[in-house]
Design a protein around this motif. Structure first.
Motif, PDB file in Angstrom:
ATOM      1  N   ARG A 335      10.293 -36.044  -6.530  1.00 38.80           N
ATOM      2  CA  ARG A 335      10.274 -35.262  -7.681  1.00 38.80           C
ATOM      3  C   ARG A 335      10.073 -33.612  -6.450  1.00 38.80           C
ATOM      4  NH1 ARG A 335      10.261 -33.211 -12.294  1.00 38.80           N
ATOM      5  NH2 ARG A 335      10.266 -35.657 -13.079  1.00 38.80           N
ATOM      6  N   VAL A 336      10.484 -32.787  -6.805  1.00 30.55           N
ATOM      7  CA  VAL A 336      10.208 -31.428  -5.277  1.00 30.55           C
ATOM      8  C   VAL A 336      10.107 -30.176  -7.195  1.00 30.55           C
ATOM      9  CG1 VAL A 336      10.796 -29.628  -4.713  1.00 30.55           C
ATOM     10  CG2 VAL A 336      11.913 -31.834  -3.812  1.00 30.55           C
ATOM     11  N   HIS A 337       8.572 -29.572  -6.737  1.00 32.25           N
ATOM     12  CA  HIS A 337       8.046 -28.865  -7.563  1.00 32.25           C
ATOM     13  C   HIS A 337       8.034 -27.630  -7.050  1.00 32.25           C
ATOM     14  CE1 HIS A 337       5.944 -27.308 -10.655  1.00 32.25           C
ATOM     15  NE2 HIS A 337       4.556 -26.483  -9.712  1.00 32.25           N
ATOM     16  N   THR A 338       8.870 -26.547  -7.248  1.00 33.41           N
ATOM     17  CA  THR A 338       8.938 -25.487  -6.710  1.00 33.41           C
ATOM     18  C   THR A 338       8.350 -24.234  -7.541  1.00 33.41           C
ATOM     19  OG1 THR A 338      10.841 -25.073  -8.009  1.00 33.41           O
ATOM     20  CG2 THR A 338      11.331 -25.889  -5.722  1.00 33.41           C
ATOM     21  N   MET A 339       8.179 -23.126  -6.666  1.00 30.67           N
ATOM     22  CA  MET A 339       7.580 -21.842  -7.477  1.00 30.67           C
ATOM     23  C   MET A 339       7.555 -20.887  -6.205  1.00 30.67           C
ATOM     24  SD  MET A 339       3.718 -23.574  -4.960  1.00 30.67           S
ATOM     25  CE  MET A 339       4.134 -25.266  -5.551  1.00 30.67           C
ATOM     26  N   TRP A 340       7.564 -19.919  -7.082  1.00 34.34           N
ATOM     27  CA  TRP A 340       7.376 -18.618  -5.948  1.00 34.34           C
ATOM     28  C   TRP A 340       6.860 -17.511  -7.167  1.00 34.34           C
ATOM     29  CZ3 TRP A 340      11.384 -21.059  -9.388  1.00 34.34           C
ATOM     30  CH2 TRP A 340      11.750 -21.001 -10.702  1.00 34.34           C
ATOM     31  N   THR A 341       7.417 -16.624  -6.305  1.00 35.17           N
ATOM     32  CA  THR A 341       6.162 -15.534  -6.811  1.00 35.17           C
ATOM     33  C   THR A 341       7.334 -14.868  -7.982  1.00 35.17           C
ATOM     34  OG1 THR A 341       6.063 -14.649  -5.040  1.00 35.17           O
ATOM     35  CG2 THR A 341       5.351 -12.760  -6.266  1.00 35.17           C
ATOM     36  N   GLU A 342       5.876 -14.363  -9.362  1.00 35.25           N
ATOM     37  CA  GLU A 342       6.116 -14.017 -10.498  1.00 35.25           C
ATOM     38  C   GLU A 342       6.511 -12.257 -10.179  1.00 35.25           C
ATOM     39  OE1 GLU A 342       3.935 -14.555 -13.000  1.00 35.25           O
ATOM     40  OE2 GLU A 342       2.117 -13.114 -12.305  1.00 35.25           O
ATOM     41  N   ILE A 343       7.726 -12.382 -11.389  1.00 35.63           N
ATOM     42  CA  ILE A 343       7.553 -10.452 -11.400  1.00 35.63           C
ATOM     43  C   ILE A 343       6.685 -10.356 -12.387  1.00 35.63           C
ATOM     44  CG2 ILE A 343       8.906  -8.816 -12.608  1.00 35.63           C
ATOM     45  CD1 ILE A 343      10.559 -10.616 -10.659  1.00 35.63           C
ATOM     46  N   PRO A 344       6.350  -8.719 -11.453  1.00 39.06           N
ATOM     47  CA  PRO A 344       4.723  -8.408 -11.857  1.00 39.06           C
ATOM     48  C   PRO A 344       5.192  -8.318 -14.038  1.00 39.06           C
ATOM     49  CG  PRO A 344       5.434  -7.100 -10.595  1.00 39.06           C
ATOM     50  CD  PRO A 344       6.596  -8.073 -10.127  1.00 39.06           C
ATOM     51  N   PRO A 345       4.108  -8.603 -14.688  1.00 39.53           N
ATOM     52  CA  PRO A 345       3.929  -8.202 -16.273  1.00 39.53           C
ATOM     53  C   PRO A 345       4.631  -7.080 -16.512  1.00 39.53           C
ATOM     54  CG  PRO A 345       2.293  -8.802 -15.905  1.00 39.53           C
ATOM     55  CD  PRO A 345       2.644  -9.062 -14.553  1.00 39.53           C
ATOM     56  N   THR A 346       3.863  -5.502 -16.018  1.00 31.63           N
ATOM     57  CA  THR A 346       4.521  -4.699 -16.711  1.00 31.63           C
ATOM     58  C   THR A 346       6.130  -4.671 -16.322  1.00 31.63           C
ATOM     59  OG1 THR A 346       4.069  -3.589 -14.449  1.00 31.63           O
ATOM     60  CG2 THR A 346       2.105  -3.895 -15.750  1.00 31.63           C
ATOM     61  N   CYS A 347       6.555  -5.388 -15.357  1.00 25.45           N
ATOM     62  CA  CYS A 347       7.725  -4.536 -15.555  1.00 25.45           C
ATOM     63  C   CYS A 347       8.492  -5.246 -16.863  1.00 25.45           C
ATOM     64  CB  CYS A 347       8.580  -5.564 -14.147  1.00 25.45           C
ATOM     65  SG  CYS A 347       8.284  -4.387 -12.619  1.00 25.45           S
ATOM     66  N   GLN A 348       9.841  -4.443 -16.971  1.00 24.35           N
ATOM     67  CA  GLN A 348      10.374  -4.520 -19.397  1.00 24.35           C
ATOM     68  C   GLN A 348      11.542  -4.497 -18.605  1.00 24.35           C
ATOM     69  OE1 GLN A 348       9.205  -1.521 -21.039  1.00 24.35           O
ATOM     70  NE2 GLN A 348       6.663  -1.303 -21.386  1.00 24.35           N
ATOM     71  N   ASP A 349      11.982  -4.595 -17.567  1.00 24.25           N
ATOM     72  CA  ASP A 349      13.753  -5.359 -17.500  1.00 24.25           C
ATOM     73  C   ASP A 349      13.678  -6.839 -17.876  1.00 24.25           C
ATOM     74  OD1 ASP A 349      14.841  -3.012 -16.675  1.00 24.25           O
ATOM     75  OD2 ASP A 349      14.333  -2.937 -14.805  1.00 24.25           O
ATOM     76  N   THR A 350      14.892  -7.609 -17.709  1.00 23.79           N
ATOM     77  CA  THR A 350      15.299  -8.998 -18.091  1.00 23.79           C
ATOM     78  C   THR A 350      15.527  -9.591 -16.757  1.00 23.79           C
ATOM     79  OG1 THR A 350      15.227  -8.559 -20.718  1.00 23.79           O
ATOM     80  CG2 THR A 350      16.456 -10.438 -19.320  1.00 23.79           C
ATOM     81  N   PHE A 351      14.950 -10.819 -16.482  1.00 26.60           N
ATOM     82  CA  PHE A 351      15.493 -10.979 -14.618  1.00 26.60           C
ATOM     83  C   PHE A 351      15.118 -12.727 -15.210  1.00 26.60           C
ATOM     84  CE2 PHE A 351      13.025  -7.641 -13.602  1.00 26.60           C
ATOM     85  CZ  PHE A 351      13.632  -6.995 -12.555  1.00 26.60           C
ATOM     86  N   ASN A 352      16.983 -13.259 -14.867  1.00 27.16           N
ATOM     87  CA  ASN A 352      16.690 -14.975 -14.837  1.00 27.16           C
ATOM     88  C   ASN A 352      16.940 -15.617 -13.370  1.00 27.16           C
ATOM     89  OD1 ASN A 352      17.547 -14.368 -17.060  1.00 27.16           O
ATOM     90  ND2 ASN A 352      19.818 -13.541 -16.796  1.00 27.16           N
ATOM     91  N   PHE A 353      16.546 -15.885 -13.439  1.00 26.92           N
ATOM     92  CA  PHE A 353      16.331 -17.303 -12.096  1.00 26.92           C
ATOM     93  C   PHE A 353      16.999 -18.299 -12.269  1.00 26.92           C
ATOM     94  CE2 PHE A 353      12.485 -15.365 -11.069  1.00 26.92           C
ATOM     95  CZ  PHE A 353      12.207 -14.582 -12.045  1.00 26.92           C
ATOM     96  N   THR A 354      17.374 -18.844 -10.947  1.00 26.41           N
ATOM     97  CA  THR A 354      18.184 -20.221 -10.647  1.00 26.41           C
ATOM     98  C   THR A 354      18.150 -21.060  -9.335  1.00 26.41           C
ATOM     99  OG1 THR A 354      20.107 -18.839 -11.631  1.00 26.41           O
ATOM    100  CG2 THR A 354      20.945 -20.617 -10.345  1.00 26.41           C
ATOM    101  N   ILE A 355      18.283 -22.003  -9.243  1.00 26.53           N
ATOM    102  CA  ILE A 355      17.225 -23.052  -9.081  1.00 26.53           C
ATOM    103  C   ILE A 355      18.376 -24.152  -8.534  1.00 26.53           C
ATOM    104  CG2 ILE A 355      15.614 -25.270  -8.056  1.00 26.53           C
ATOM    105  CD1 ILE A 355      14.498 -22.560  -8.663  1.00 26.53           C
ATOM    106  N   LYS A 356      19.085 -23.856  -6.944  1.00 26.19           N
ATOM    107  CA  LYS A 356      20.204 -24.841  -6.638  1.00 26.19           C
ATOM    108  C   LYS A 356      19.780 -25.768  -5.148  1.00 26.19           C
ATOM    109  CE  LYS A 356      23.774 -22.511  -6.499  1.00 26.19           C
ATOM    110  NZ  LYS A 356      24.750 -21.929  -4.824  1.00 26.19           N
ATOM    111  N   GLN A 357      19.953 -26.629  -5.824  1.00 24.20           N
ATOM    112  CA  GLN A 357      19.904 -28.013  -4.572  1.00 24.20           C
ATOM    113  C   GLN A 357      21.004 -28.214  -3.489  1.00 24.20           C
ATOM    114  OE1 GLN A 357      18.277 -31.720  -6.622  1.00 24.20           O
ATOM    115  NE2 GLN A 357      18.981 -32.433  -4.754  1.00 24.20           N
ATOM    116  N   THR A 358      20.678 -28.555  -2.676  1.00 24.31           N
ATOM    117  CA  THR A 358      22.348 -28.842  -1.760  1.00 24.31           C
ATOM    118  C   THR A 358      21.554 -29.747  -0.372  1.00 24.31           C
ATOM    119  OG1 THR A 358      22.373 -26.657  -0.651  1.00 24.31           O
ATOM    120  CG2 THR A 358      23.433 -26.554  -2.255  1.00 24.31           C
TER     121      THR A 358
END
Length: 785
Positions: A335-358
């Protein structure tokens, strides 16, 4: 002598000064008020004394070069005097007598006078108010009246604009007034009860001091790359050239914001706009914007109301920094546990994240995993090498992307070695390690305190510092080398505390002795990161004596020696670690008055002595009871029988044993001892050689009962009458006996008819007969049994 002479001079000098009006000593002028920074001369009249004089300023001598002296006066020149208050005194050089004195106080004139024309009614095209303001440093307790005066530059016309007791005043402006058609100068006069001061002039023309109303906002918009600001100005200023200033600052919670001001020039426009790129702005931060304008370099308008805007997240400010942790489950799957830098909570825009395994370096289609958080897990990862890719979308467009390598199972990859760690008192963990022999592009450090929440940090150095950690918490840290498109194996160190805590609570107990005390303790760590104790020190003292200490060789106990008996002591234990110490609670104890070993020995010996006394007493009591209970023969109820000794028994009878009623036989010590034998009727020897007796089998000697045949008991007939008791026998010694004779010659006992078995025995030598006393009480006791 000299003191008397000095007093005489002091007494004579005033008298001499009073003689004539010309012999005067004083200082003039008195109690001066001068403007700070001005110059003045002070005169000391010296007609009443002879010789030189000198000056003092606040009791300090003044340099002689600053005053001139002649025979009648001394003049002191003060240049650029700025002291708020000072005392001057003139003294005789010979007698040091004070000839006179004065005080000098300074004041400041008003400064920074400015005036402007402005609009109270925005509908008017021309200004309708004249306002002036200034600065003035003055004693707040003083009442100062201010008056603003004007003077026309090309004529002698002058007048008053306004007056006030404050540092500003306002008056109505009428454009029909002729004295506002040219160039003017204005001054403000400050007047107190004792002084008066006038400011420097303020030169102006009415058209240059017009202050237009502050701009009104049209809009403030912010895009991903620029900030656009629009506003409108006073409509009557659109026919003139004017300037505006825009200021902006990042909002902060504390302190004064740092403003950036940008000035722009605008020609004949009713509205204005200004924009700037967001390169100088921080992402997802609140900024405040304001604007002001003026006409022809005149007075600036007030600042417009402030506008607040939130900046967007810039692509250059965001790096996903994707990382992974590989875990092997019980069934062998990864099992691979992935992690990345979060978007600052003060940013009010919407972001989508996609994880791809190849699969690594294959053109096969990967598996997409949608994620909305800053971490995610991928299940069922096989043993081959893979690439994990993160894609970040903003409004359906790719905003950022990053990927990380997952090595295959058993793949030979380099790793770091020699990881060294240490924690600082500030809660920072410092790391250092040795890089592998292969060239690396950097190192990734990931760490966790609970195995669920991971933190990571990338560096190009072989050392790093981890801060922002939970206090006194152990962390598991992994260091992994990074290559161009791969990662090496991670090297891990476990349970590294962010900061070491106190050694723990020290609990002590004390067992006092005579001249010593046994002190024991145990340390209970407060948390898992408590620092290890390296030494224990015992501190002890009496109520009056100094505090002593000793370092224990043991980690759990120590015995204090050479204490004073029967004395109160206090003691505590200090546990010392590498960087911290902890003290136990203070315990009180009192040494014993006597040595416990002495008390123990005394108790043991006393117990033995008491036991011995009780044993001896018990034995004496038993002996006394036996002696007291011993039966004494009653002569009045007894009879005498002569018995032969054992050696005289030639043919003992053997008969059936039966208990004799004779319980005891008392042998008279003074007579010859005789032996009690069975009935002579069973013996063939002559009657003269034998004596009939009575025996009790219960008290007969064991040897007799074993050698003799059992004999039937013989009853003794009591006396039939009292006269019979008086018939006594005489003993062999010739003494009269109170016992009745029971010899066979006098009173033959009745024989039993029971046959006896004769046993031949050897005839022993004849022995003299023994006297035996038999108590009748014994017979009664025998019958009772």
């Amino acid at each position: 002598m000299y003191p008397l002479l000095f007093l005489l001079v002091l007494g004579v000098t005033p008298s001499a000064c009073k003689e004539g009006s010309t012999n005067t000593c004083d200082v003039v002028p008195k109690d001066l008020y001068i403007e700070a920074g001005s110059s003045i001369e002070i005169v000391c009249l010296t007609s009443c004394v002879r010789g030189k004089v000198y000056w003092t300023l606040d009791n300090k001598s003044v340099d002689g070069s600053r005053y001139n002296t002649n025979s009648t006066h001394a003049v002191l020149s003060l240049r650029n005097f700025t002291l708020p208050r000072a005392t001057l005194q003139c003294h005789s050089n010979d007698t040091h007598q004070v000839l006179g004195g004065t005080t000098i106080k300074t004041y400041l004139k008003p400064s920074n006078l400015s005036c402007f024309l402005h609009h109270e009614n925005m509908e008017n095209s021309t200004p309708d108010q004249f306002t002036c303001s200034w600065e003035h440093q003055v004693d707040p307790s003083l009442t100062i009246n201010y008056t603003v005066l004007w003077t026309k530059s090309d004529s002698s016309e002058s007048g008053e604009i306004c007056s006030s007791t404050e540092k500003t005043c306002k008056n109505t402006y009428k454009s029909s007034n002729t004295y506002f058609s040219g160039s003017y100068s204005a001054t403000v006069k400050a007047q107190s009860a004792v002084w008066e001061a006038t400011s420097d002039p303020f030169e102006f023309t009415p058209s240059d001091i017009i202050k237009i109303p502050h701009p009104k906002w049209s809009s403030v918009t912010l895009s991903s790359d620029q900030l656009l600001v629009k506003w409108k100005i006073w409509p009557y200023a659109s026919n003139y050239k004017y300037h505006c200033q825009v200021k902006y600052s990042k909002m902060i919670n504390e302190g004064t914001p740092k403003w950036e001001i940008i000035e722009i020039e605008i020609l004949n426009e009713n509205s204005a706009r200004w924009y700037m790129t967001t390169e100088r702005l921080e992402s997802c931060s609140n900024y405040t914007v304001a604007v002001r304008c003026n006409l022809n370099k005149g007075a600036w308008s007030d600042w417009s109301p402030e506008k607040t805007v939130l900046t967007k997240l810039k692509k250059s400010d965001y790096e996903p920094r994707l990382w992974r942790k590989v875990e092997v489950e019980k069934n062998g799957d990864r099992r691979v546990h992935t992690m990345w830098t979060e978007i600052p909570p003060t940013c009010q825009d919407t972001f989508n994240f996609t994880i791809k395994q190849t699969p690594y370096k294959e053109n096969t289609t990967g598996v997409n995993y949608m994620a909305t958080l800053c971490d995610s897990s991928i299940s069922d990862v096989n043993e081959d090498a893979h690439t994990i890719t993160l894609e970040v979308f903003h409004k359906d467009s790719l905003f950022a992307e990053d990927s990380v390598y997952v090595p295959a199972v058993g793949e030979s990859l380099p790793e770091v070695t020699g990881i060294q760690t240490n924690s600082t008192p500030e809660g920072v963990i410092r790391l250092s390690w040795k890089a592998p022999a292969q060239p690396v592009s950097g190192f990734m450090i990931d760490y966790t305190h609970d195995g669920k929440q991971y933190y990571w940090k990338e560096t190009k150095d072989t050392h790093a510092s981890l801060d922002g950690l939970l206090d006194k918490t152990p962390y598991n840290i992994t260091v992994t080398p990074l290559f161009d498109d791969k990662t090496g194996h991670g090297a891990q160190v476990l349970d590294i505390c962010s900061r070491e805590g106190d050694p723990g609570n020290v609990n002590i107990s004390v067992v006092p002795g005579h001249q010593s005390a046994y002190v024991s303790w145990d340390v209970r760590p407060q948390d898992v990161c408590s620092e290890e104790v390296v030494s224990f020190t015992i501190f002890y003292s009496t109520e009056q004596g100094p505090e002593l200490n000793v370092t224990a060789n043991s980690k759990s106990h120590h015995t204090l020696q050479d204490l004073t008996p029967d004395t109160q002591y206090t003691v505590y234990v200090k546990a010392t670690a590498h960087t911290r110490t902890t003290n136990s609670e203070v315990k009180s104890f009192k040494t014993t008055r006597f040595d416990p070993h002495f008390n123990r020995t005394l108790i043991i010996r006393g117990t033995l002595l008491i036991f011995l006394v009780l044993t001896v007493g018990l034995c004496c009591a038993v002996r006394w009871k036996r002696f007291k209970d011993q039966l004494v023969p009653d002569p009045g109820r007894s009879s005498v029988a002569l018995l032969a000794s054992e050696s005289q028994n030639t043919a003992p009878c053997t008969f059936e044993p039966s208990e004799s009623i004779c319980s005891s036989i008392y042998i008279e010590e003074a007579q010859t001892v005789s032996t009690f034998l069975p009935d002579t009727g069973c013996n063939e020897n002559p009657a003269s050689d034998q004596t009939r007796g009575y025996d009790d089998p219960a008290i007969a000697p064991a040897t007799d009962r074993q050698t003799e045949d059992p004999v039937e008991p013989v009853e003794t007939q009591p006396p039939s009458s009292p006269g019979e008791l008086s018939h006594l026998l005489s003993s062999e010694s010739g003494l009269s006996s109170p016992y009745r004779s029971q010899s066979p010659q006098e009173t033959p006992a009745p024989k039993t008819s029971k046959p006896c078995k004769r046993v031949p025995v050897k005839q022993p030598e004849k022995m003299p007969p023994l006297s035996v006393y038999v108590s009748l009480d014994m017979f009664e006791q025998g019958q009772g049994r």
